[in-house]
Structures are given as structure tokens and as C-alpha cells.
Design a protein around this motif. Structure first.
Motif, short mmCIF file in Angstrom:
data_model
loop_
_atom_site.label_atom_id
_atom_site.label_comp_id
_atom_site.label_asym_id
_atom_site.label_seq_id
_atom_site.Cartn_x
_atom_site.Cartn_y
_atom_site.Cartn_z
N SER A 220 0.85 -1.18 0.00
CA SER A 220 0.00 0.00 0.00
C SER A 220 0.89 1.23 0.00
N PHE A 221 0.47 2.27 -0.75
CA PHE A 221 1.27 3.49 -0.80
C PHE A 221 0.39 4.71 -1.01
N SER A 222 0.66 5.74 -0.24
CA SER A 222 0.08 7.06 -0.49
C SER A 222 1.12 8.09 -0.06
N HIS A 223 1.06 9.28 -0.65
CA HIS A 223 2.06 10.30 -0.34
C HIS A 223 1.93 10.79 1.10
N THR A 224 0.73 10.61 1.68
CA THR A 224 0.53 11.07 3.06
C THR A 224 0.93 10.01 4.08
N LEU A 225 0.60 8.74 3.79
CA LEU A 225 0.86 7.67 4.76
C LEU A 225 2.14 6.89 4.47
N GLY A 226 2.69 7.09 3.27
CA GLY A 226 3.91 6.38 2.92
C GLY A 226 3.65 4.96 2.43
N LEU A 227 4.70 4.15 2.44
CA LEU A 227 4.65 2.79 1.90
C LEU A 227 4.47 1.76 3.00
N GLU A 228 3.65 0.78 2.70
CA GLU A 228 3.55 -0.40 3.57
C GLU A 228 3.75 -1.64 2.71
N LEU A 229 4.75 -2.45 3.04
CA LEU A 229 5.06 -3.68 2.30
C LEU A 229 5.21 -4.81 3.31
N LYS A 230 4.40 -5.84 3.14
CA LYS A 230 4.42 -6.94 4.11
C LYS A 230 4.30 -8.27 3.39
N CYS A 231 5.18 -9.21 3.75
CA CYS A 231 5.10 -10.56 3.19
C CYS A 231 3.97 -11.32 3.88
N GLU A 232 3.00 -11.76 3.08
CA GLU A 232 1.81 -12.41 3.61
C GLU A 232 1.99 -13.91 3.78
N SER A 233 2.65 -14.53 2.79
CA SER A 233 2.85 -15.98 2.84
C SER A 233 3.89 -16.39 1.81
N ALA A 234 4.31 -17.65 1.88
CA ALA A 234 5.26 -18.22 0.92
C ALA A 234 4.74 -19.56 0.44
N LEU A 235 4.77 -19.77 -0.86
CA LEU A 235 4.32 -21.02 -1.46
C LEU A 235 5.54 -21.81 -1.92
N SER A 236 5.57 -23.09 -1.62
CA SER A 236 6.74 -23.91 -1.96
C SER A 236 6.33 -25.19 -2.68
N GLY A 237 5.47 -25.07 -3.67
CA GLY A 237 5.03 -26.24 -4.42
C GLY A 237 6.09 -26.79 -5.35
N HIS A 238 7.01 -25.94 -5.82
CA HIS A 238 8.08 -26.40 -6.72
C HIS A 238 9.27 -26.91 -5.92
#
Length: 478
Positions: A220-238
Motif C-alpha cells: 500500500s502506498f500514499s504520499h501522506t501515509l507512505g509505503l507499507e510492504l508486508k510478506c503475507e505468505s510463501a508457497l513452496s510447491g516447486h
């Protein structure tokens, strides 16, 4: 269900990328060409292939309108093409002259990003074809790029594993190590995720890499609130490096392609593996969904592009409490929930209750026989028992194949055969000596694995690998 409808075999070398517009499919290759196909019947257009690049074409991308196609190459250029007649519109040279590995249009078609092997990233004006801004990442080659659906930011991925977020003025907002050994691809879902702060939407991002994983992020990003980056999950089927990932147009499916030669389709909400497609005979290098329909293209080092059609009917679902996060790589490790999801995927959802009542996990599943299905699980229908048994036999065959499969590091990337005399080239990869010598003798001074120019033609015997191969042969020949 998903069905293979077409196999396109027009390229003379590895397929590096494929991309859809609303009416066309574009593919590009190590053979220096871009090919265009009509989605109505997948016939090649009269003015295809498009030829300009003097070295391998790494990436191709349509503008949102579909009227312009961008392609980029080891020759250091990004070329814009008129998709209605195949004519070149502009040739944009990377300022450093470095091989260009990825290119992407912004959602409003005003900008184009190109990323290069030396880590430089250029923001071009897509109307005037002039350079707007230029930046770079600290380490590694830029190999992946994706714009957020609202165009407020874009993300790049590097061969060193860094995921970097930039705003539309090309200011670096954030950078973090996302994948050990390197990122290979990333893609934004077009559908926003609910829960954004003060009305600002979250977007879902997928990244994949050499660590064999696919990671799901919320951004999520806005010029007022800044950036939010969060790893939600990891898939390891391969069970090998993942080279490509892409979301479907409705954001419900995620597809990935891997060095293990398979394509996996996930339900993004439950993270269940819906389909594993194994028709390619070499590494799967690219995958893309069409923008308006459930149509999938996958490309490979086997020089082919496969076209897959999905049924429009709802996909089989297991109840919420029965939904596992994903299938584990080995059937023996499956939980009871994994078995329930597998039954559902095989169109055997009516048996989920019986299997759960009898606590059937992966290990128990592989031991089931015709007698135990009838006597212990009380499955009365002969036809149903036979169907279950056939599916279990398929699983047993996969387990047996996996246990005796040649380790991928023992296979020459050129011949795809077990190496007898492995040597290390200056790109750091090992090859069968005769195969890499033939490659070089044909005046191919580029790496078969990275497509970059080899800094040296010296080949060094890999004695450690040869000993490991010999030990493996002795073990498996007994």
C-alpha cells in the motif's frame, strides 16, 4: 478443468517471455525474434516474426491498449512496435549500453520502465520516447518489474534477491532482501485487497526466485501515509528455482513456472494447488494470463509455447476448515487436509468425509488397496473404487519417479542429459564439456544460462561434481 489447446513451436531457440493483449499473443526468444499470434485461432500474423534485435530478446510487453508492443534485448535496446503492421515506432538505447532484461508499460501508457543487467533502471516517456529519469540498484542485474494497478508505484527485482519499490517519480521508497540467490519474476494482481488504511487500497504482489519459493506480499502506498510492504505468505510447491509467476485477470489464480519443468496453478485465496501441468520438457521460463479471459500461455527452453484454456465453471472447493495452505512436495508428508484437497482436485469430493473419518493422511493414502477401499472404507461402487485406485497408482508412480530422478545439478543445461565430463564456464555454471565447446564453436559467446557475454572462454574441469555424479551412479546402479 484446464485443457491444452495449442502448442506453438515456431521459435528456433529458448522462449524467454510471452505476453497477451486483448486480441494478440506475443512471444520472444533467444533466437532474436518476436512472434505475434491472433487469439481467435492462434495463427501467426502475416508480418510476424518481428526482427530488429541483434541478440537474444529477453522480454516483451504490450501497452494497456494493445496498440504498442515493447521488446528488449541483450543488444542494449528497447524497441517499440506497432502491433497493427509490425513496424518499428522507436528504438530506445539503454544509457549504459548494458543488456536490457525487462520492460513494462505503466497502466496509463504514459511511461515505460526498462531494467538492465548492470542494475540500471530507466523511466521513459512512452509518447516522446525520451528518457525521463534513470536510477540503479546497489547490486545485481535487474530481471523483474511490475507496476501497481493504479500506477502510483512500481517494483523491481534483482538477481541478488532485492525487491525495490519506486514511486512514479522514480524515487526509491524501499528495498529489502526477498529471495535468497535472486529474484526471477514479479507480478501485481489487478484486484485490490480490502483493508487499506483510510480508504487507500492494498495490492497483492507475487515474487519468485532461485530459492524455489513464491512469496505473496501486500503493498500500500500514499504520499501522506507512505509505503507499507508486508510478506503475507510463501508457497513452496516447486522443488527447483521458480522462473516465472503471473496473476489471472480476476486475481483469483496465480500461476508459476519452474526449472522442475512444471507449471503450477494456485487458488490465491486458499493457496491450494489446483493444477500441476507437466507438458514442457525443459525449464519453464515464462507464463502469462490473458487480460479478459481464463487463457494461459506458458513458454519454455524446449522452444515451445503452450496455450491452456480453463473451464468457466467454478473450481472445486473444499470446506473452509478442510483447506490446506498448499500441497507439500512429497505425498508421504501430506496431512489429512492435504488428502482432502487432493480428492477435491480429482473430482472425488464426495469421498472427503469418508477419508477424514478414517484419518487417511498421505502415508496411509499410498498404502490403500482395492480390498481396503471396499472393506475398510466401505466404498461400495466398483467404478468409484477403480477410479480412486487409478489416481493412487498415479501418485505412487510419481513417488517412484521422484526417488530415482537424476538430481538437476547433475544434468547439463544444454543437452539435458547426465554429465560425464563436467566443466565450469566463466558464467559460474557447469556444462558437459563437449556441449559447451560446441556452443562456443558456433560463435555463441553468450552464456547458455544468463544470455550475457561470457567474460572468458576458459573451461575448468569440475572434479568435485564429477565425483558426486560417480558416487550417485554407483548408488543407483546397485
Amino acid at each position: 478443468m484446464v485443457k491444452l489447446t495449442h502448442t506453438l513451436a515456431d521459435h528456433g531457440d529458448d522462449v524467454n517471455c510471452c505476453a497477451f493483449s486483448s486480441s494478440l499473443l506475443a512471444t520472444c526468444s533467444l533466437d532474436k525474434t518476436i512472434r505475434l499470434y491472433s487469439l481467435s485461432d492462434f495463427t501467426e500474423l502475416p508480418y510476424s516474426p518481428l526482427q530488429f534485435h541483434t541478440y537474444a530478446v529477453h522480454c516483451c510487453s504490450f501497452s494497456p491498449s494493445g496498440h504498442i508492443l515493447a521488446s528488449c534485448s541483450t543488444d542494449g535496446t528497447t524497441v517499440l512496435w506497432n502491433t497493427q503492421n509490425g513496424q518499428t515506432i522507436a528504438v530506445m538505447e539503454q544509457p549504459s549500453g548494458s543488456p536490457v532484461r525487462v520492460c513494462r508499460f505503466s497502466p496509463d501508457s504514459t511511461c515505460l520502465v526498462s531494467g538492465a543487467a548492470d542494475g540500471t533502471v530507466v523511466l521513459w516517456n512512452a509518447q516522446s520516447y525520451k528518457l525521463r529519469r534513470c536510477g540503479s540498484v546497489k547490486d545485481g542485474s535487474l530481471v523483474a518489474c511490475a507496476f501497481s494497478p493504479n500506477g502510483s508505484l512500481f517494483v523491481t527485482g534483482s538477481s541478488c534477491g532485492d525487491l525495490t519499490v519506486w514511486d512514479d517519480k522514480m524515487r526509491c521508497l524501499h528495498s529489502e532482501k526477498a529471495h535468497d540467490l535472486g529474484i526471477t519474476c514479479c507480478d501485481f494482481s489487478s484486484q485490490p485487497v480490502s483493508g487499506g488504511q483510510q480508504g487507500f487500497p492494498f495490492f497483492r504482489l507475487a515474487s519468485c526466485g532461485q530459492d524455489c519459493q513464491i512469496k505473496i506480499w501486500v503493498v500500500s502506498f500514499s504520499h501522506t501515509l507512505g509505503l507499507e510492504l508486508k510478506c503475507e505468505s510463501a508457497l513452496s510447491g516447486h522443488h527447483a528455482p521458480v522462473l516465472a509467476c503471473a496473476f489471472s485477470h480476476n486475481g483469483q489464480l496465480l500461476v508459476s513456472g519452474s526449472v522442475d519443468k512444471s507449471v503450477i496453478v494456485y487458488d490465491i485465496n486458499t493457496e491450494i494447488i489446483l493444477y500441476t501441468l507437466s507438458q514442457h520438457t525443459r525449464y519453464v521460463t515464462t507464463c502469462a494470463f490473458a487480460p479478459n479471459i481464463l487463457l494461459l500461455a506458458t513458454g519454455s527452453m524446449d522452444k515451445t509455447v503452450n496455450i491452456w484454456q480453463f473451464d468457466q465453471e467454478p473450481l472445486c472447493q473444499v470446506s473452509a476448515e478442510d483447506q490446506p495452505k498448499q500441497f507439500k512436495q512429497f505425498t508421504e508428508d501430506w496431512s489429512e487436509d492435504d488428502v482432502s484437497a487432493w480428492l477435491c482436485a480429482q473430482d472425488l469430493k464426495d469421498l472427503v468425509g469418508i477419508f477424514k473419518m478414517n484419518n487417511i493422511d498421505g502415508r496411509e493414502l499410498l498404502t490403500l488397496t482395492k480390498g481396503s477401499l471396499a472393506d475398510d472404507l466401505k466404498i461400495e461402487s466398483l467404478g468409484l473404487r477403480s477410479k480412486v485406485l487409478r489416481k493412487i497408482e498415479e501418485l505412487r508412480a510419481k513417488v517412484k519417479t521422484h526417488s530415482s530422478e537424476i538430481p538437476d545439478e547433475f544434468i547439463c543445461p544444454i543437452t539435458r542429459e547426465l554429465m560425464q565430463d563436467p566443466v565450469i564456464a566463466s558464467d559460474g555454471y557447469s556444462y558437459e564439456k563437449e556441449a559447451i565447446e560446441n556452443w562456443i564453436s558456433k560463435k555463441k559467446r553468450t552464456s547458455p544460462m544468463t544470455n550475457l557475454v561470457l567474460p572468458s572462454l576458459v573451461l575448468t574441469p569440475n572434479r568435485t561434481l564429477k565425483m558426486a555424479i560417480n558416487r550417485w551412479l554407483e548408488t543407483h546402479q546397485k
